[in-house]
Write a protein that holds these residues in place. Structure first.
Motif, PDB file in Angstrom:
ATOM      1  N   GLN A 250      20.620  17.153  63.427  1.00  0.00           N
ATOM      2  CA  GLN A 250      21.931  17.405  62.838  1.00  0.00           C
ATOM      3  C   GLN A 250      22.569  16.032  62.630  1.00  0.00           C
ATOM      4  OE1 GLN A 250      24.801  19.348  65.376  1.00  0.00           O
ATOM      5  NE2 GLN A 250      26.105  19.972  63.669  1.00  0.00           N
ATOM      6  N   GLY A 251      22.613  15.597  61.375  1.00  0.00           N
ATOM      7  CA  GLY A 251      23.043  14.233  61.092  1.00  0.00           C
ATOM      8  C   GLY A 251      24.471  13.930  61.468  1.00  0.00           C
ATOM      9  N   GLU A 252      25.350  14.936  61.364  1.00  0.00           N
ATOM     10  CA  GLU A 252      26.760  14.739  61.688  1.00  0.00           C
ATOM     11  C   GLU A 252      27.232  15.838  62.620  1.00  0.00           C
ATOM     12  OE1 GLU A 252      29.315  13.624  58.192  1.00  0.00           O
ATOM     13  OE2 GLU A 252      27.532  14.250  57.085  1.00  0.00           O
ATOM     14  N   PRO A 253      28.123  15.524  63.561  1.00  0.00           N
ATOM     15  CA  PRO A 253      28.613  16.548  64.495  1.00  0.00           C
ATOM     16  C   PRO A 253      29.670  17.439  63.856  1.00  0.00           C
ATOM     17  CG  PRO A 253      29.636  14.429  64.984  1.00  0.00           C
ATOM     18  CD  PRO A 253      28.654  14.180  63.869  1.00  0.00           C
ATOM     19  N   LYS A 254      29.215  18.409  63.082  1.00  0.00           N
ATOM     20  CA  LYS A 254      30.139  19.269  62.333  1.00  0.00           C
ATOM     21  C   LYS A 254      30.332  20.643  62.956  1.00  0.00           C
ATOM     22  CE  LYS A 254      29.310  17.208  57.759  1.00  0.00           C
ATOM     23  NZ  LYS A 254      28.876  17.501  56.365  1.00  0.00           N
ATOM     24  N   GLY A 255      29.884  20.826  64.188  1.00  0.00           N
ATOM     25  CA  GLY A 255      30.110  22.084  64.869  1.00  0.00           C
ATOM     26  C   GLY A 255      28.867  22.938  65.011  1.00  0.00           C
ATOM     27  N   LEU A 256      29.012  24.002  65.826  1.00  0.00           N
ATOM     28  CA  LEU A 256      27.878  24.876  66.106  1.00  0.00           C
ATOM     29  C   LEU A 256      27.388  25.584  64.853  1.00  0.00           C
ATOM     30  CD1 LEU A 256      25.944  26.310  68.022  1.00  0.00           C
ATOM     31  CD2 LEU A 256      27.793  27.930  68.574  1.00  0.00           C
TER      32      LEU A 256
ATOM     33  N   VAL B 190      31.217  45.240  67.264  1.00  0.00           N
ATOM     34  CA  VAL B 190      32.186  44.157  67.134  1.00  0.00           C
ATOM     35  C   VAL B 190      32.864  44.288  65.774  1.00  0.00           C
ATOM     36  CG1 VAL B 190      32.503  41.655  67.030  1.00  0.00           C
ATOM     37  CG2 VAL B 190      30.857  42.638  68.648  1.00  0.00           C
ATOM     38  N   THR B 191      34.176  44.445  65.791  1.00  0.00           N
ATOM     39  CA  THR B 191      34.916  44.623  64.541  1.00  0.00           C
ATOM     40  C   THR B 191      35.657  43.370  64.112  1.00  0.00           C
ATOM     41  OG1 THR B 191      36.849  45.478  65.732  1.00  0.00           O
ATOM     42  CG2 THR B 191      35.195  47.076  64.995  1.00  0.00           C
ATOM     43  N   ASP B 192      35.872  42.433  65.038  1.00  0.00           N
ATOM     44  CA  ASP B 192      36.554  41.191  64.689  1.00  0.00           C
ATOM     45  C   ASP B 192      36.251  40.143  65.738  1.00  0.00           C
ATOM     46  OD1 ASP B 192      38.071  39.464  63.196  1.00  0.00           O
ATOM     47  OD2 ASP B 192      40.014  40.366  63.680  1.00  0.00           O
ATOM     48  N   LEU B 193      36.399  38.888  65.355  1.00  0.00           N
ATOM     49  CA  LEU B 193      36.155  37.762  66.260  1.00  0.00           C
ATOM     50  C   LEU B 193      37.172  36.671  65.976  1.00  0.00           C
ATOM     51  CD1 LEU B 193      32.284  37.576  65.794  1.00  0.00           C
ATOM     52  CD2 LEU B 193      33.389  38.058  67.967  1.00  0.00           C
ATOM     53  N   VAL B 194      37.550  35.951  67.010  1.00  0.00           N
ATOM     54  CA  VAL B 194      38.456  34.825  66.835  1.00  0.00           C
ATOM     55  C   VAL B 194      38.018  33.714  67.786  1.00  0.00           C
ATOM     56  CG1 VAL B 194      40.118  35.791  68.478  1.00  0.00           C
ATOM     57  CG2 VAL B 194      40.859  34.045  66.843  1.00  0.00           C
ATOM     58  N   GLU B 195      38.019  32.495  67.295  1.00  0.00           N
ATOM     59  CA  GLU B 195      37.568  31.352  68.078  1.00  0.00           C
ATOM     60  C   GLU B 195      38.729  30.760  68.876  1.00  0.00           C
ATOM     61  OE1 GLU B 195      34.953  28.404  69.568  1.00  0.00           O
ATOM     62  OE2 GLU B 195      34.593  30.316  68.579  1.00  0.00           O
ATOM     63  N   LYS B 196      38.582  30.748  70.194  1.00  0.00           N
ATOM     64  CA  LYS B 196      39.524  30.116  71.133  1.00  0.00           C
ATOM     65  C   LYS B 196      40.988  30.474  70.846  1.00  0.00           C
ATOM     66  CE  LYS B 196      36.356  26.300  72.083  1.00  0.00           C
ATOM     67  NZ  LYS B 196      36.106  24.840  72.052  1.00  0.00           N
ATOM     68  N   PRO B 197      41.309  31.748  70.938  1.00  0.00           N
ATOM     69  CA  PRO B 197      42.689  32.164  70.651  1.00  0.00           C
ATOM     70  C   PRO B 197      43.632  31.790  71.793  1.00  0.00           C
ATOM     71  CG  PRO B 197      41.457  34.006  71.508  1.00  0.00           C
ATOM     72  CD  PRO B 197      40.468  32.877  71.361  1.00  0.00           C
TER      73      PRO B 197
ATOM     74  N   THR C  52      31.441  28.770  54.579  1.00  0.00           N
ATOM     75  CA  THR C  52      32.472  28.838  55.617  1.00  0.00           C
ATOM     76  C   THR C  52      33.165  27.487  55.734  1.00  0.00           C
ATOM     77  OG1 THR C  52      31.280  30.535  56.873  1.00  0.00           O
ATOM     78  CG2 THR C  52      32.922  29.237  58.076  1.00  0.00           C
ATOM     79  N   PRO C  53      34.456  27.410  55.496  1.00  0.00           N
ATOM     80  CA  PRO C  53      35.167  26.134  55.619  1.00  0.00           C
ATOM     81  C   PRO C  53      35.321  25.759  57.087  1.00  0.00           C
ATOM     82  CG  PRO C  53      36.722  27.889  55.189  1.00  0.00           C
ATOM     83  CD  PRO C  53      35.355  28.513  55.093  1.00  0.00           C
ATOM     84  N   PRO C  54      35.571  24.485  57.367  1.00  0.00           N
ATOM     85  CA  PRO C  54      35.833  24.081  58.754  1.00  0.00           C
ATOM     86  C   PRO C  54      36.984  24.898  59.349  1.00  0.00           C
ATOM     87  CG  PRO C  54      35.522  22.166  57.355  1.00  0.00           C
ATOM     88  CD  PRO C  54      35.593  23.348  56.440  1.00  0.00           C
ATOM     89  N   GLY C  55      36.815  25.287  60.591  1.00  0.00           N
ATOM     90  CA  GLY C  55      37.826  26.068  61.280  1.00  0.00           C
ATOM     91  C   GLY C  55      38.452  25.294  62.409  1.00  0.00           C
ATOM     92  N   ARG C  56      38.552  25.929  63.578  1.00  0.00           N
ATOM     93  CA  ARG C  56      39.194  25.283  64.721  1.00  0.00           C
ATOM     94  C   ARG C  56      38.483  23.979  65.070  1.00  0.00           C
ATOM     95  NH1 ARG C  56      42.815  26.402  68.584  1.00  0.00           N
ATOM     96  NH2 ARG C  56      43.207  28.472  67.697  1.00  0.00           N
ATOM     97  N   GLY C  57      39.268  22.933  65.285  1.00  0.00           N
ATOM     98  CA  GLY C  57      38.710  21.631  65.617  1.00  0.00           C
ATOM     99  C   GLY C  57      38.121  20.903  64.433  1.00  0.00           C
ATOM    100  N   GLY C  58      38.334  21.431  63.221  1.00  0.00           N
ATOM    101  CA  GLY C  58      37.773  20.789  62.040  1.00  0.00           C
ATOM    102  C   GLY C  58      36.274  20.951  61.926  1.00  0.00           C
ATOM    103  N   GLU C  59      35.707  21.904  62.667  1.00  0.00           N
ATOM    104  CA  GLU C  59      34.267  22.109  62.665  1.00  0.00           C
ATOM    105  C   GLU C  59      33.916  23.450  62.022  1.00  0.00           C
ATOM    106  OE1 GLU C  59      33.082  19.692  66.747  1.00  0.00           O
ATOM    107  OE2 GLU C  59      33.311  21.868  66.822  1.00  0.00           O
ATOM    108  N   ILE C  60      32.670  23.565  61.569  1.00  0.00           N
ATOM    109  CA  ILE C  60      32.177  24.831  61.027  1.00  0.00           C
ATOM    110  C   ILE C  60      31.806  25.718  62.208  1.00  0.00           C
ATOM    111  CG2 ILE C  60      30.423  25.934  59.598  1.00  0.00           C
ATOM    112  CD1 ILE C  60      30.258  23.319  58.003  1.00  0.00           C
ATOM    113  N   GLN C  61      32.542  26.804  62.374  1.00  0.00           N
ATOM    114  CA  GLN C  61      32.393  27.638  63.555  1.00  0.00           C
ATOM    115  C   GLN C  61      31.438  28.806  63.294  1.00  0.00           C
ATOM    116  OE1 GLN C  61      33.526  26.878  66.417  1.00  0.00           O
ATOM    117  NE2 GLN C  61      35.085  25.327  65.968  1.00  0.00           N
ATOM    118  N   LEU C  62      30.463  28.961  64.158  1.00  0.00           N
ATOM    119  CA  LEU C  62      29.564  30.119  64.075  1.00  0.00           C
ATOM    120  C   LEU C  62      30.352  31.414  64.245  1.00  0.00           C
ATOM    121  CD1 LEU C  62      26.710  31.284  63.871  1.00  0.00           C
ATOM    122  CD2 LEU C  62      26.455  30.921  66.338  1.00  0.00           C
TER     123      LEU C  62
END
Length: 300
Positions: free
Chosen positions: A107-113, A189-196, A224-234
């Protein structure tokens, strides 16, 4: 049971910088920190192999070469041990290379999980795969991954591992909105949210580091655009898949895990993990546990 493609491959993201363990991780990958006498990453590969996943892709980064070396043969060391007649240590040294067929991509750049998982697209292709995070260890007696694959075989789509956490800790995890099914340990699973924020979390069922993912995730991640923390979130990509029908790569189910999980990504939990593993080892426990009791008595 529907005819869904079998899960045969595992992806292990191992490109993180390990900043929580500096200075130890300045030159040593966090995944190589030992749990007693075996690096954490080996337990993860053993888990994948135990679930029948013998094709393992490591997503690594800069300064992670020692991971590749660990899962390779070490002929000079083997020759020394063989000459000494030390069969026990010889088998320990050879074991990592025999666990599975290991592949590597950077992974050339640390862009998230999410980006790390996207790096696996070429290797995985159009097949479902398991994703195992290297700092989450699941006790070998709790066959979580096998159960998740069973759920994927029944429902298709993707499956995530969910564990109930104290409400005050939900902001550390991806958190799921869930609906019951006819199986006690399986939910829709009907919805998910990262670190609410704690007061906005839909539940206290948190995603832990085990996933079985439909290949449709790759197209979703690419958009998928970058999300929380400016990273691409799984988590964000799985949220999209949760709304898809089965012919498009959905839905998402969760396995409610109530077994033994060890978080080696946090200093305090890492220390707890080492102590628990040592206390469970028949070769160490007879001496270690009495010493531990005496030490605790000494410090009050």
């Amino acid at each position: 049971m529907a005819d869904f493609d079998p899960v045969t491959k595992a992806v292990v993201p191992a490109a993180g910088l390990g900043t929580r363990f500096l200075p130890a991780t300045k030159a040593t990958p966090k995944e190589m920190l030992p749990i007693v006498d075996k690096p954490a990453i080996q337990y993860v590969v053993e888990e994948a192999a135990s679930a029948g996943l013998l094709d393992v892709l490591m997503v690594t980064g800069k300064n992670k070469r020692s991971i590749e070396d660990h899962f390779d043969r070490a002929f000079e060391l083997e020759e020394v041990l063989e000459a000494k007649g030390d069969e026990h240590k010889l088998s320990q040294v050879r074991e990592p290379a025999a666990l599975a067929t290991l592949h590597y991509v950077r992974q050339g750049e640390p862009k998230g999980l999410g980006h790390a998982v996207l790096c696996a697209k070429q290797h995985v292709g159009d097949h479902p795969f398991a994703c195992l995070l290297g700092d989450d260890l699941i006790d070998y007696r709790d066959e979580l991954l096998k159960r998740m694959i069973e759920v994927r075989d029944r429902f298709g789509g993707s499956v995530i591992a969910l564990m109930e956490v104290p409400k005050e800790q939900v902001s550390l995890y991806g958190v799921a909105t869930i609906e019951a099914t006819d199986e006690d340990d399986v939910v829709r699973v009907t919805d998910l949210v990262e670190k609410p924020p704690v007061d906005e979390a839909p539940s206290n069922w948190a995603i832990i580091g085990r996933y079985v993912i439909d290949p449709a995730v790759f197209e979703v991640l690419e958009n998928t655009p970058p999300g929380r923390g400016g990273e691409i979130q799984l988590t964000d990509a799985l949220r999209t898949l949760a709304g898809y029908s089965s012919d498009k790569g959905g839905p998402v189910h969760g396995v409610l895990f109530r077994g033994r999980r060890y978080d080696t990504g946090d200093k305090l939990d890492y220390l707890r993990t080492v102590v628990k593993f040592a206390a469970d080892r028949p070769d160490l426990a007879p001496d270690f546990v009495p010493w531990l009791r005496e030490f605790l008595d000494e410090i009050g």
